[in-house]
Design an enzyme around this catalytic site. Structure first.
Site, short mmCIF file in Angstrom:
data_model
loop_
_atom_site.label_atom_id
_atom_site.label_comp_id
_atom_site.label_asym_id
_atom_site.label_seq_id
_atom_site.Cartn_x
_atom_site.Cartn_y
_atom_site.Cartn_z
N THR A 176 -3.22 -0.89 -2.77
CA THR A 176 -4.17 0.17 -2.46
C THR A 176 -3.39 1.44 -2.16
O THR A 176 -2.23 1.39 -1.75
CB THR A 176 -5.09 -0.22 -1.29
OG1 THR A 176 -6.15 0.73 -1.19
CG2 THR A 176 -4.35 -0.26 0.03
N PRO A 194 4.05 -0.10 -3.64
CA PRO A 194 3.97 -0.75 -4.95
C PRO A 194 5.15 -0.45 -5.87
O PRO A 194 5.37 -1.18 -6.84
CB PRO A 194 2.66 -0.19 -5.52
CG PRO A 194 1.80 0.01 -4.31
CD PRO A 194 2.76 0.55 -3.28
N CYS A 202 0.82 -1.20 0.00
CA CYS A 202 0.00 0.00 0.00
C CYS A 202 0.86 1.26 0.00
O CYS A 202 2.06 1.21 0.27
CB CYS A 202 -0.96 0.01 1.19
SG CYS A 202 -0.20 0.07 2.81
N CYS A 203 0.21 2.37 -0.33
CA CYS A 203 0.87 3.67 -0.37
C CYS A 203 1.99 3.65 -1.43
O CYS A 203 1.73 3.32 -2.58
CB CYS A 203 1.39 4.01 1.02
SG CYS A 203 1.89 5.74 1.24
N ILE A 204 3.22 3.95 -1.05
CA ILE A 204 4.33 4.01 -2.00
C ILE A 204 4.97 2.64 -2.23
O ILE A 204 5.73 2.46 -3.19
CB ILE A 204 5.41 5.02 -1.52
CG1 ILE A 204 6.44 5.34 -2.60
CG2 ILE A 204 6.08 4.51 -0.24
CD1 ILE A 204 5.88 5.99 -3.85
#
Length: 224
Positions: free
Chosen positions: A197, A139, A135-137
């Protein structure tokens, strides 16, 4: 049987480690689903230390594993000891620690590399056919370790609500498929068993991020 889930941390604190609310949300949703969780972090030095009151670098050095222990209530293990055979899934919460300690995205942008130990673990879960959630950065780790994967970091048009939307463009330039999703949604890359996400890539309320991570965790466990 309860799913065994490894959670990879990158320190403690949004500006130089794991985003604490994202880690907490991940742990709450995994706990509620009955999963057995074990936390890991690399036993390495942080890129730097940030004064979180000012958002500026401060003097001193800190260890990623030791800082991650703050979130793990002391129960955290050196990433070098993670054996993929012992787990059904892997989750990596966000925070600038991902971009500074698990990779050098914060410094090099599109020319970044993923910390070798972290890349090895991601690829090992993929090769074992076991699902991953980011999630967030975080990925961006998948974008490098799993070329051509499908991810979301939220939306691809920058605005007040989506201040980091340019990240989506970089992911596209790297050959990944970016799927626009709202903060309460997650995207599932079925081929790579990868669930992502946006979390705090969106300027959203805490409960909205919490709920979106809940969707991510739910989709992850369906694949496990």
């Amino acid at each position: 049987m309860a799913k065994r889930v490894a959670v990879l941390l990158s320190g403690c604190g949004v500006y130089d480690g794991t985003e604490i609310h994202e880690a907490s949300a991940t742990l709450v949703h995994l706990s509620r689903a009955g999963a057995k969780v074990k936390m890991f972090a690399p036993n390495t030095e942080q890129m730097h230390v940030v004064n979180h009151c000012e958002g500026k670098p401060a003097e001193g050095k800190r260890n990623v594993l030791q800082e991650s222990a703050r979130i793990a209530r002391g129960d955290v293990t050196d990433l070098a000891k993670l054996d993929v055979k012992d787990f059904d899934a892997l989750v990596i919460p966000g925070g600038f620690g991902v971009a500074k300690n698990l990779s050098d995205w914060a410094v090099k942008g599109k020319d970044y590399t993923v910390q070798p130990q972290v890349e090895k673990v991601i690829k090992a879960f993929r090769q074992a056919g076991k699902p991953l959630a980011m999630c967030c950065i975080s990925p961006v780790l998948a974008a490098k370790a799993l070329p051509g994967c499908e991810i979301t970091v939220g939306q691809d048009k920058e605005c007040e609500k989506w201040p980091y939307a340019q990240t989506a463009g970089v992911m596209k330039d790297m050959g990944c498929t970016h799927v626009n999703k709202n903060v309460g949604e997650a995207h599932v890359d079925v081929k790579n068993k990868l669930v992502t996400t946006s979390a705090f890539m969106c300027n959203a309320a805490f409960h909205e991020v919490f709920d979106g991570i809940g969707v991510m965790v739910s989709e992850l466990l369906k694949l496990a």
